[in-house]
Write an enzyme that holds these catalytic residues in place. Structure first.
Site, PDB file in Angstrom:
ATOM      1  N   GLY A 122       0.834  -1.202   0.000  1.00  0.00           N
ATOM      2  CA  GLY A 122       0.000   0.000   0.000  1.00  0.00           C
ATOM      3  C   GLY A 122       0.860   1.240   0.000  1.00  0.00           C
ATOM      4  O   GLY A 122       1.966   1.232  -0.552  1.00  0.00           O
ATOM      5  N   SER A 123       0.366   2.290   0.638  1.00  0.00           N
ATOM      6  CA  SER A 123       1.056   3.577   0.616  1.00  0.00           C
ATOM      7  C   SER A 123       2.202   3.637   1.629  1.00  0.00           C
ATOM      8  O   SER A 123       2.202   2.912   2.627  1.00  0.00           O
ATOM      9  CB  SER A 123       0.055   4.693   0.920  1.00  0.00           C
ATOM     10  OG  SER A 123      -0.508   4.498   2.207  1.00  0.00           O
ATOM     11  N   GLU A 155       2.707   6.061   3.593  1.00  0.00           N
ATOM     12  CA  GLU A 155       2.127   6.619   4.817  1.00  0.00           C
ATOM     13  C   GLU A 155       1.600   5.510   5.732  1.00  0.00           C
ATOM     14  O   GLU A 155       1.957   5.439   6.916  1.00  0.00           O
ATOM     15  CB  GLU A 155       0.991   7.552   4.374  1.00  0.00           C
ATOM     16  CG  GLU A 155       0.322   8.315   5.468  1.00  0.00           C
ATOM     17  CD  GLU A 155      -1.014   8.901   4.989  1.00  0.00           C
ATOM     18  OE1 GLU A 155      -1.313   8.827   3.777  1.00  0.00           O
ATOM     19  OE2 GLU A 155      -1.742   9.400   5.856  1.00  0.00           O
ATOM     20  N   GLY A 176       2.147   2.264   5.373  1.00  0.00           N
ATOM     21  CA  GLY A 176       3.235   1.316   5.618  1.00  0.00           C
ATOM     22  C   GLY A 176       4.042   1.713   6.844  1.00  0.00           C
ATOM     23  O   GLY A 176       4.404   0.874   7.681  1.00  0.00           O
ATOM     24  N   GLU A 226       5.757  -3.420   0.713  1.00  0.00           N
ATOM     25  CA  GLU A 226       5.741  -3.159  -0.725  1.00  0.00           C
ATOM     26  C   GLU A 226       4.952  -1.867  -0.919  1.00  0.00           C
ATOM     27  O   GLU A 226       3.739  -1.855  -0.767  1.00  0.00           O
ATOM     28  CB  GLU A 226       5.113  -4.344  -1.446  1.00  0.00           C
ATOM     29  CG  GLU A 226       5.555  -4.460  -2.884  1.00  0.00           C
ATOM     30  CD  GLU A 226       4.662  -3.701  -3.822  1.00  0.00           C
ATOM     31  OE1 GLU A 226       4.880  -2.482  -3.997  1.00  0.00           O
ATOM     32  OE2 GLU A 226       3.756  -4.333  -4.389  1.00  0.00           O
ATOM     33  N   CYS A 258       1.540  -0.703  -8.533  1.00  0.00           N
ATOM     34  CA  CYS A 258       2.705  -0.292  -7.744  1.00  0.00           C
ATOM     35  C   CYS A 258       3.928  -0.137  -8.638  1.00  0.00           C
ATOM     36  O   CYS A 258       4.744   0.748  -8.444  1.00  0.00           O
ATOM     37  CB  CYS A 258       2.974  -1.285  -6.631  1.00  0.00           C
ATOM     38  SG  CYS A 258       2.814  -2.994  -7.128  1.00  0.00           S
ATOM     39  N   GLU A 271       4.022   9.530  -6.242  1.00  0.00           N
ATOM     40  CA  GLU A 271       3.216   8.486  -6.886  1.00  0.00           C
ATOM     41  C   GLU A 271       1.803   9.018  -7.095  1.00  0.00           C
ATOM     42  O   GLU A 271       1.112   9.348  -6.141  1.00  0.00           O
ATOM     43  CB  GLU A 271       3.191   7.238  -5.993  1.00  0.00           C
ATOM     44  CG  GLU A 271       2.522   6.063  -6.639  1.00  0.00           C
ATOM     45  CD  GLU A 271       2.585   4.801  -5.779  1.00  0.00           C
ATOM     46  OE1 GLU A 271       2.192   4.862  -4.604  1.00  0.00           O
ATOM     47  OE2 GLU A 271       3.018   3.762  -6.304  1.00  0.00           O
TER      48      GLU A 271
HETATM   49  P1  NAI Z   1      -3.559   2.506   1.797  1.00  0.00           P
HETATM   50  O1  NAI Z   1      -2.113   2.363   2.031  1.00  0.00           O
HETATM   51  O2  NAI Z   1      -4.353   3.386   2.709  1.00  0.00           O
HETATM   52  O3  NAI Z   1      -4.274   1.049   1.844  1.00  0.00           O
HETATM   53  C1  NAI Z   1      -3.622  -0.190   1.728  1.00  0.00           C
HETATM   54  C2  NAI Z   1      -4.171  -1.144   2.767  1.00  0.00           C
HETATM   55  O4  NAI Z   1      -3.857  -0.664   4.070  1.00  0.00           O
HETATM   56  C3  NAI Z   1      -5.688  -1.326   2.744  1.00  0.00           C
HETATM   57  O5  NAI Z   1      -6.031  -2.671   3.004  1.00  0.00           O
HETATM   58  C4  NAI Z   1      -6.153  -0.450   3.891  1.00  0.00           C
HETATM   59  O6  NAI Z   1      -7.377  -0.855   4.455  1.00  0.00           O
HETATM   60  C5  NAI Z   1      -5.023  -0.634   4.878  1.00  0.00           C
HETATM   61  N1  NAI Z   1      -4.924   0.446   5.865  1.00  0.00           N
HETATM   62  C6  NAI Z   1      -5.244   1.757   5.704  1.00  0.00           C
HETATM   63  N2  NAI Z   1      -5.029   2.450   6.851  1.00  0.00           N
HETATM   64  C7  NAI Z   1      -4.553   1.554   7.756  1.00  0.00           C
HETATM   65  C8  NAI Z   1      -4.137   1.650   9.110  1.00  0.00           C
HETATM   66  N3  NAI Z   1      -4.189   2.811   9.786  1.00  0.00           N
HETATM   67  N4  NAI Z   1      -3.692   0.537   9.722  1.00  0.00           N
HETATM   68  C9  NAI Z   1      -3.636  -0.637   9.061  1.00  0.00           C
HETATM   69  N5  NAI Z   1      -4.020  -0.793   7.791  1.00  0.00           N
HETATM   70  C10 NAI Z   1      -4.487   0.283   7.133  1.00  0.00           C
HETATM   71  O7  NAI Z   1      -3.784   2.944   0.301  1.00  0.00           O
HETATM   72  P2  NAI Z   1      -5.007   3.794  -0.322  1.00  0.00           P
HETATM   73  O8  NAI Z   1      -5.515   4.797   0.658  1.00  0.00           O
HETATM   74  O9  NAI Z   1      -5.975   2.841  -0.847  1.00  0.00           O
HETATM   75  O10 NAI Z   1      -4.261   4.532  -1.533  1.00  0.00           O
HETATM   76  C11 NAI Z   1      -3.510   5.702  -1.290  1.00  0.00           C
HETATM   77  C12 NAI Z   1      -2.264   5.708  -2.130  1.00  0.00           C
HETATM   78  O11 NAI Z   1      -1.435   4.615  -1.765  1.00  0.00           O
HETATM   79  C13 NAI Z   1      -2.482   5.513  -3.624  1.00  0.00           C
HETATM   80  O12 NAI Z   1      -2.790   6.708  -4.261  1.00  0.00           O
HETATM   81  C14 NAI Z   1      -1.161   4.942  -4.053  1.00  0.00           C
HETATM   82  O13 NAI Z   1      -0.236   5.989  -4.295  1.00  0.00           O
HETATM   83  C15 NAI Z   1      -0.699   4.137  -2.869  1.00  0.00           C
HETATM   84  N6  NAI Z   1      -0.984   2.695  -3.052  1.00  0.00           N
HETATM   85  C16 NAI Z   1       0.030   1.864  -3.416  1.00  0.00           C
HETATM   86  C17 NAI Z   1      -0.231   0.542  -3.671  1.00  0.00           C
HETATM   87  C18 NAI Z   1       0.832  -0.396  -4.097  1.00  0.00           C
HETATM   88  O14 NAI Z   1       0.537  -1.353  -4.806  1.00  0.00           O
HETATM   89  N7  NAI Z   1       2.065  -0.233  -3.665  1.00  0.00           N
HETATM   90  C19 NAI Z   1      -1.587  -0.015  -3.566  1.00  0.00           C
HETATM   91  C20 NAI Z   1      -2.573   0.923  -3.122  1.00  0.00           C
HETATM   92  C21 NAI Z   1      -2.255   2.223  -2.891  1.00  0.00           C
END
Ligand code: NAI
Ligand code: MG
Length: 487
Positions: free
Chosen positions: A233-234, A236, A238, A255, A289, A389
Site C-alpha cells: 500500500g502507501s 504513509e 506502511g 511493498e 505499484c 506516486e
Molecule cells: P492505503 O495504504 O491506505 O491502503 C492499503 C491497505 O492498508 C488497505 O487494506 C487499507 O485498508 C489498509 N490500511 C489503511 N489504513 C490503515 C491503518 N491505519 N492501519 C492498518 N491498515 C491500514 O492505500 P489507499 O488509501 O488505498 O491509496 C492511497 C495511495 O497509496 C495511492 O494513491 C497509491 O499511491 C498508494 N498505493 C500503493 C499501492 C501499491 O501497490 N504499492 C496499492 C494501493 C495504494
C-alpha cells in the site's frame, strides 16, 4: 453469528466459518464502472480480527496442518491453483466489477493468482536446510521452520493477484494466514478464503477479514499473536503498520509502490519501446505499484516517441471494465480526485498536457470514476508530478542527453521499485542496469506478465523484503540451527 450465503452479502471468513461482524457492522462495495453498489460486506471489528488471529494460531499447531507432510501441503495448494482455474471466468468477472479493470486484465490476474499457488505448491516439499562442517565429532544442521501466523494487508489494485502472492508462499512454508483485503475491493480475497475451504485446507489456515484500515488493519498489525506482517500500500500507512508491528518485534515485508522510470534511448526499437511504455503506465489505469510512471527519453527521439504515445493514448477506448475496454475507471471518486489534483499541480509547475488531462467527455461514463490517458510533457525532475506516486494513468515525460544523465534522473527519486531500459546497445543496457537503484530492472521488456518467478520488492522508500520467486520463502520461514556433539 454463522451466516448462510445470501446474494449481495459477504461474510467474514474466520476459523472455517462464514460469519457476520461481531457488532453486525457492514460496508458497501461499489462497482467503479457505474458507481452502483456491488455488495454489502461484513466489516471486521477489532474483536473479529483478534478471533481470526487466535484461529490462525490454533491451526498453526494443529494436527490437521502442522501434522501433514510438506508434500500433502503442496497437494492442497495445487488443488487451490486448479480451483482458481476452474472458477476463472467467475473470478475474473467479479474482479473486473469490484476494481473496474478491463475483463482481459482481470482474466490475466486470475491466471497469475493460480500460477502463484502452483509455483509455491511445487516448493512446499523442497524447503531445505544445510549441514555445516564443524569437524570430527560434530553434526550441525539447519531447518527452515514456518515463521508462524502471517498477517497480510493488501490493496485494491490487484486483489486476487496480490492476495495469492502473499498467501501461497506463506501456506507453502507451513504458516497460517489472516488476510485483510482493502475496503475498496475485498471480493476476490474473500473467494480465495472460500476456495481454501472447498479445497480441504483446515479451518483457520486462511482467515479473511475485510474491514476498514484504521480499525481491522490496525488491529491486525498490532496483534501480539501475529509472527509476521506483509503489507502492500502507501508509504504513509506502511510507516504506521511497521511501527505497530515493531512493538511486538514482528518482522514486516513492505511493498510501497514507486515512481518507476522507463528509459528510452535513441537507438531503441521505438515501436517496441512505445508499446512497453504505454502499457506500463495505462495498464490498470496506472493504478499499479510498478507502473512505469516516468518516461526518460533521449532528446533526439523525444518528438518521435511523444507523437507515437499521443496517438496511442488517443486511440485507447476508456469504458466499463465488463465491456473489456483498453482502460477501465479509477477505483474511487477519492482516487479520481487525487489524480485530477496532481494533473493541476503539474500544469501549475509548468508541465504541458500533451493529451488527456480530464475526465472523458462520453456522457455514458458520467456515473463511473473515469479519467483519460494523460501525458505530461516538459516535466522537470524536481516537479511533484515527477517525484510523487500519482497512481493513475498519468505519465511524466523528461528528456535527457546522455547515459550519465539518464542514470542520475532514474535514481533521483525516493522510490526504487522497477526500471525499464530500451536500447539495442547491450553495453549501454547493462552498465545502466548496474547503476539503477531498483529491485527489478527490465531491458527491452517491462513487467514480464506477472513475473511470479522473479523476486520483487523495493529499494529505498519502495519498501523492503522480497515477494515472488523463491526469495519469498525467506519471509515466511525462520532458521533453526541444531548443533550435535557425538562421541
Ligand atoms: P492505503 O495504504 O491506505 O491502503 C492499503 C491497505 O492498508 C488497505 O487494506 C487499507 O485498508 C489498509 N490500511 C489503511 N489504513 C490503515 C491503518 N491505519 N492501519 C492498518 N491498515 C491500514 O492505500 P489507499 O488509501 O488505498 O491509496 C492511497 C495511495 O497509496 C495511492 O494513491 C497509491 O499511491 C498508494 N498505493 C500503493 C499501492 C501499491 O501497490 N504499492 C496499492 C494501493 C495504494
Ligand atoms: Mg488510505
Amino acid at each position: 453469528m454463522i451466516v448462510s450465503t445470501t446474494a449481495g452479502f459477504e461474510a467474514l471468513i474466520i476459523d472455517g466459518q462464514r460469519v457476520a461482524a461481531s457488532d453486525g457492522g457492514t460496508f458497501e462495495v461499489y462497482d467503479p464502472s457505474t458507481g452502483d453498489v456491488l455488495a454489502t460486506v461484513a466489516k471486521a471489528t477489532k474483536a473479529d480480527v483478534r478471533r481470526a488471529v487466535q484461529s490462525a494460531r490454533a491451526a498453526l499447531e494443529s494436527k490437521a496442518w502442522a501434522g501433514i507432510t510438506p508434500a500433502e501441503r503442496g497437494r492442497l495448494l495445487f488443488r487451490m491453483a486448479q480451483a482458481i482455474r476452474d472458477r476463472a471466468e467467475e473470478l475474473s468477472t467479479l474482479e473486473s466489477r469490484d476494481n473496474g479493470k478491463p475483463l482481459r486484465q482481470a482474466r490475466a490476474d486470475v491466471q497469475v493468482a493460480a500460477r502463484y499457488f502452483e509455483f509455491f505448491a511445487g516448493i512446499a516439499d523442497k524447503i531445505m536446510g544445510n549441514t555445516i562442517p564443524l569437524g570430527p565429532g560434530f553434526l550441525d544442521y539447519t531447518i527452515r521452520e514456518p515463521i508462524g501466523v502471517s498477517a497480510q494487508i493488501i490493496p485494491w489494485n490487484y486483489p486476487i493477484q496480490i492476495g495469492a502472492r502473499g498467501v501461497a508462499p506463506a501456506l507453502a512454508a507451513g504458516c497460517t494466514v489472516v488476510l485483510k483485503p482493502a475496503e475498496d475491493a475485498p471480493m476476490t480475497a474473500l473467494r480465495l478464503g472460500e476456495i481454501a475451504l472447498t479445497c480441504g485446507l483446515p479451518p483457520g489456515v486462511l482467515n479473511v477479514v475485510p474491514g476498514m484500515g484504521p480499525e481491522a488493519g490496525a488491529a491486525l498489525a498490532s496483534d501480539p499473536d501475529i509472527n509476521q506482517l506483509t503489507f502492500t500500500g502507501s508509504v504513509e500507512v506502511g510507516t504506521l503498520v511497521a511501527k505497530m508491528a515493531a512493538v511486538n518485534i514482528v518482522p514486516v515485508v513492505m511493498e510501497l509502490g514507486g515512481k518507476s522510470p522507463n528509459i528510452v534511448f535513441a537507438d531503441a526499437d521505438l515501436e517496441l519501446a512505445v508499446q512497453g511504455v504505454a502499457n506500463a503506465i495505462f495498464q490498470n489505469a496506472g493504478q499499479t505499484c510498478s507502473a512505469g510512471s516516468r518516461l526518460l527519453v533521449e532528446r533526439q527521439v523525444h518528438d518521435a516517441v511523444l507523437a507515437r504515445l499521443v496517438s496511442k493514448a488517443k486511440s485507447m477506448r476508456v469504458g466499463p471494465g465488463g465491456s473489456d475496454p483498453d482502460m477501465g475507471p479509477i477505483i474511487s471518486k477519492r482516487q479520481l480526485e487525487t489524480i485530477e489534483g496532481y494533473v493541476k499541480i503539474g500544469a501549475v509547475e509548468g508541465a504541458r498536457i500533451a493529451v488527456g488531462g480530464s475526465r472523458p467527455e462520453d456522457p455514458s461514463l458520467s456515473r463511473g470514476f473515469y479519467y483519460s490517458p494523460t501525458l505530461l510533457d516538459d516535466v522537470a525532475p524536481q516537479m511533484r508530478v515527477a517525484q510523487e506516486e500519482i497512481f493513475g494513468p498519468v505519465l511524466a515525460i523528461i528528456s535527457f542527453d546522455e547515459l550519465d544523465e539518464a542514470a542520475d534522473l532514474a535514481n533521483r527519486s525516493q522510490y526504487g521499485l522497477v526500471a525499464g531500459i530500451w536500447t539495442r546497445d547491450i553495453n549501454k543496457a547493462l552498465s545502466l542496469a548496474a547503476r539503477i537503484k531498483a529491485g527489478q530492472v527490465y531491458i527491452n521488456t517491462y513487467g514480464a506478465g506477472g513475473g511470479v518467478e522473479l523476486p520483487f520488492g523495493g529499494y529505498k522508500k519502495s519498501g523492503y523484503g522480497r515477494e515472488k520467486g523463491l526469495e519469498a520463502l525467506a519471509s515466511y520461514t525462520q532458521l533453526k540451527n541444531v548443533c550435535v556433539k557425538f562421541a
